[in-house]
Each structure stands twice: as structure tokens, then as C-alpha cells.
Design a protein around this motif. Structure first.
Motif, PDB file in Angstrom:
ATOM      1  N   UNK A 161       6.373   1.419  -8.030  1.00  0.00           N
ATOM      2  CA  UNK A 161       5.075   1.926  -7.580  1.00  0.00           C
ATOM      3  C   UNK A 161       4.027   1.758  -8.670  1.00  0.00           C
ATOM      4  N   UNK A 216       2.822  -1.705  -8.618  1.00  0.00           N
ATOM      5  CA  UNK A 216       1.942  -1.915  -7.465  1.00  0.00           C
ATOM      6  C   UNK A 216       0.604  -1.222  -7.686  1.00  0.00           C
ATOM      7  N   UNK A 217       0.675   0.004  -8.241  1.00  0.00           N
ATOM      8  CA  UNK A 217      -0.586   0.713  -8.505  1.00  0.00           C
ATOM      9  C   UNK A 217      -1.438  -0.069  -9.496  1.00  0.00           C
ATOM     10  N   UNK A 237       3.843   1.514  -0.933  1.00  0.00           N
ATOM     11  CA  UNK A 237       4.676   1.499  -2.141  1.00  0.00           C
ATOM     12  C   UNK A 237       3.878   1.904  -3.374  1.00  0.00           C
ATOM     13  N   UNK A 238       2.568   1.956  -3.221  1.00  0.00           N
ATOM     14  CA  UNK A 238       1.741   2.238  -4.388  1.00  0.00           C
ATOM     15  C   UNK A 238       1.621   3.731  -4.683  1.00  0.00           C
ATOM     16  N   UNK A 239       2.072   4.554  -3.776  1.00  0.00           N
ATOM     17  CA  UNK A 239       1.925   6.001  -4.004  1.00  0.00           C
ATOM     18  C   UNK A 239       3.027   6.484  -4.948  1.00  0.00           C
ATOM     19  N   UNK A 260       0.819  -1.223   0.000  1.00  0.00           N
ATOM     20  CA  UNK A 260       0.000   0.000   0.000  1.00  0.00           C
ATOM     21  C   UNK A 260       0.850   1.270   0.000  1.00  0.00           C
TER      22      UNK A 260
END
Lengths: 262, 175
Positions: free
Chosen positions: B114, B117-118, A56-58, A54
């Protein structure tokens, strides 16, 4: 409720626990359950990598260079405060993280009083007003004692009420200024943590004379501190406490939060 | 980390150099504001410093540990400014709000990860990613989210669980 139902109930909360979406009571209860449930611990372990995705998704941004500089300055100030504090506490023989005002602050003694008190409104607290102040909404007084209540060779002990000014807001501060055999210290509890990168600083103000910088201090985890006041104090002298930038100030830069008149 | 525990300022600087970007990025995602993100990042690293770097290797990577601290600080800051309305929280807006000049070459590699992951998150059904985002980045409890979205609590619990399960599966497939 049988064991399977009981486990199912906890298992429903597992994802919320993993992403920090349980309230504090639920979190404590779930953690307690985890301590003796291998199955839930295993499930949590299995889902942990997904939770770690989570943040790491930004989208990744470069922090401003000034942020690192400010951080390192804050760390350096923190180091200085702790090292000096330990030394001062040892010298003064009192607890808490205490730091004596350094050479820089001693220059404040040369700053004219009026200039140093610009923006301040700190009425002296005559003894006659002390009782009234104790009854005020912001008063945090304590009984004034002339001695320690003992007899014979007891060391003279004086306790002076400390008043929280309006600048302290409604913080439930409790404090007292104490003299043990002529050695003064300030006992403070429930003082809110100073702002980030800031510390508290005590000052001594004598009638008709300049404000003298005194001890710079930070609070223990429980919001308390025992602050040595190295100056000798006479009747009518005031001890004030302000919030200052880390390392302390040569002259007060904020309005006093606490005030005590000997 | 041992050096941070020992009070070595240089060790904290190295820790910041390695993880400061991710920390700031997460803080920005949570706070949605550059200045607030800086404050949260700085507070997080100072708290690491003051706590003596109490990192437990058994509980995950250093980066995960640092980011958990940043997340906690950010959520605390949001709650302190609790005048926010739960409905004011823009679960989608923070990324789009970031100024372009902050996106630098040095973050390209991290951004690539990222992005992957996104992608995994983007594959989640909207209601699942929304529930996870409101909880993790918004700091809302599952009850608050249920009230906010006007759905039963059990539904929110289920969406979170399904979302995490699906992300876990996506990771396995990517590997």
C-alpha cells in the motif's frame, strides 16, 4: 458528428466510468457503447490495473476479531433460514422463503401475554374499523371477499385486510391475509428488507391468550413473500408481523409492523 | 470460489481470512468510521454469500472483485446517509483518523504494498488525486465533483484520465 468525434466523446468519459463516477444513466449508456467498441474496451482494460491500485492504496488495518465471529454467525443464520425455509415452503405448498417457527420459539407460548406485549400498543382491529383503517395513511387494505367469486364447488376463500402500523413508517407495503379452505397465508409485497442479520416473524394473538410465534420469513428480491400461517384462526384473532433477529424470537422484541384481524 | 457458490460456509471463511483485512481497510477509508466500516464489510461478505459467490475470473482477481463489492456497499451506505454535504467529505482525513491500535504486525506486508501504491498516488498532482479520491472513495459523480470544486466538467474528466494514466505509467516503471 462523425465517427471519430463520436468516439472521442465516449473516450472522455472512460476514466469516470472506470472509477464509478458516471451517474446511472451515463453508466448504462457507456456500458452499451463498450459492448461494441473494441477501442474503448482496450483502453479500459489498459487502465484497469490503475483503478485496482486505488483500494490497495489505503492503509491496511486488521479488522476486529469480533467482526469475523459476527459474519460467521450471520452466515449460519442465513443457512438455517434458507434450509428451513425450503422445507417449510414445500410442506405448506406456498412460494417464498419461509421458515416455520422452531422449537425455541414454541417456548413463547409459556411467556405471559403482558410480558410479551410490553411496549406494544396494538389495538385489535374490529371489522367495523377495518374500513376506516383502509382509508388511513398507513392502511394497506384490500377488498374483503367471502369467497373466491366462483360458483359450484369453488374452495371457500377469505381475504382479510392487513394494516401497516406507524412502526412501518411510510413504506408502501401491500399485504393481505388469505384463507384457502382453512389454510391461512400472508401475501406481502413492497415490505422493506429487514435490517442486516434480521428477519420478519409472524405472530398469532388470540383474545385473552398468549401471543403464539408463527412463521419466520425473509423476502424475495422483489420485496415479496408468501408466508404460511400454520395456526388455525378464528374470528377476532390477530396476525402480527415484527422484525426479529435472524432465526426468529421466542417472544416479540419489536413493535409490530403489520396487523390483521380475522 | 466454487465452494462459496456451493454454499460452503467454510469457503466463505477462507475468503474472509484472505481478503477481510483489505475489505475492512477499504471500508474504513470510505466510511471514515470503525463501526460503519465493520457494518459495510459484513454486509459485503454476506452479499457475496447470498449471491452464491458469482465471481467471473475473466473480470479480474478475486480480491478486486471483493473490493469492488465492498466499495459499492460503502458508497451505498454513504448515499443512504445522504444528509452529508459534499463539502463535508474529508478526502484526506480518513487515514489520519485511524486509531493506532488497529495497525497490527499482520498488516505490515500489505501496508508495504500500500505504501508503494500510495507513493504512486502521492506523485499525482493534487487536483488529479483529489478528483480520483472523491470519485472512488467518496462516491461522487464527475458532475458533483465539478460542482463541488467549481471547475468545468471537462476539467474533472481530464484530471481523472490523467491521474489514471500516470498511475498506470508508475506501475509499469515499478515493474
Amino acid at each position: 458528428m462523425n465517427v471519430a468525434d463520436e468516439h472521442s466523446r465516449w473516450n472522455e468519459d472512460l476514466a469516470a466510468f472506470a472509477v464509478g463516477a458516471l451517474d446511472s444513466e451515463e453508466t448504462v449508456a457507456f456500458a452499451d457503447h463498450l459492448a461494441h467498441c473494441d477501442q474503448c474496451r482496450g483502453e479500459l482494460h489498459r487502465l484497469a490495473p490503475a483503478v485496482e491500485l486505488l483500494p490497495a492504496s489505503v492503509e491496511q488495518l486488521a479488522p476486529p476479531p469480533a467482526l469475523k465471529s459476527r459474519l460467521l454467525e450471520a452466515i449460519a443464520a442465513d443457512q438455517e433460514t434458507n434450509v428451513s425455509g425450503a422445507a417449510a415452503a414445500g410442506q405448506a405448498g406456498v412460494g417464498g422463503r419461509v421458515r416455520r417457527a422452531g422449537a425455541a420459539t414454541s417456548r413463547a407460548a409459556r411467556v405471559p401475554l403482558r410480558e410479551r406485549l410490553r411496549g406494544w400498543h396494538v389495538p385489535a382491529l374490529p371489522a367495523a374499523l377495518a374500513a376506516a383503517a383502509l382509508a388511513a395513511a398507513f392502511a394497506i387494505g384490500f377488498a374483503v371477499r367471502g369467497d373466491d367469486g366462483g360458483g359450484g364447488t369453488a374452495v371457500p376463500r377469505t381475504t382479510v385486510p392487513v394494516v401497516a402500523t406507524a412502526a412501518a413508517g411510510r413504506a408502501p407495503v401491500r399485504a393481505q391475509l388469505i384463507s384457502d379452505a382453512g389454510n391461512w397465508h400472508l401475501d406481502v409485497t413492497r415490505l422493506p428488507r429487514a435490517g442486516f442479520g434480521r428477519v420478519y416473524q409472524a405472530w398469532v394473538m388470540r383474545r385473552g391468550r398468549d401471543v403464539e410465534p408463527s412463521t419466520v420469513f425473509v423476502l424475495a428480491r422483489d420485496g415479496s413473500s408468501t408466508v404460511a400461517i400454520p395456526q388455525s384462526l378464528a374470528q377476532g384473532d390477530q396476525v402480527l408481523v415484527t422484525e426479529e433477529p435472524a432465526g426468529g424470537s421466542a417472544a416479540p422484541t419489536t413493535r409490530p409492523l403489520l396487523s390483521a384481524t380475522v | 470460489m466454487t465452494l462459496v457458490e456451493g454454499g460452503e460456509a467454510r469457503a466463505l471463511e477462507v475468503l474472509y481470512d484472505r481478503h477481510g483485512g483489505a475489505a475492512y481497510s477499504l471500508a474504513h477509508r470510505i466510511m471514515g468510521d470503525r463501526q460503519a466500516a465493520e457494518d459495510v464489510t459484513q454486509e459485503a461478505f454476506v452479499s457475496i454469500w447470498r449471491s452464491g459467490g458469482r465471481y467471473d475470473a475473466m473480470r479480474g482477481s478475486v480480491r478486486s472483485w471483493v473490493l469492488a463489492i465492498v466499495r459499492n456497499r460503502g458508497i451505498d451506505a454513504l448515499r443512504r446517509a445522504s444528509s452529508r454535504s459534499s463539502l463535508d467529505y474529508d478526502d484526506d482525513g480518513a487515514l489520519e483518523a485511524q486509531p493506532a491500535e488497529e495497525r497490527t504486525d499482520s498488516s505490515v506486508l500489505r501496508n508495504e504494498r500500500a505504501r508503494v501504491v500510495r507513493g504512486a498516488m502521492a506523485e499525482l498532482p493534487r487536483d488529479q488525486s483529489q478528483a480520483l479520491g472523491l470519485a472512488y472513495f467518496g462516491g461522487f459523480t464527475h458532475r458533483e465533483i465539478a460542482d463541488m470544486l467549481d471547475v468545468p466538467l471537462g476539467t474533472i474528466k481530464g484530471r481523472m484520465r490523467l491521474g489514471l494514466e500516470k498511475m498506470r505509467t508508475s506501475m509499469d516503471e515499478a515493474i
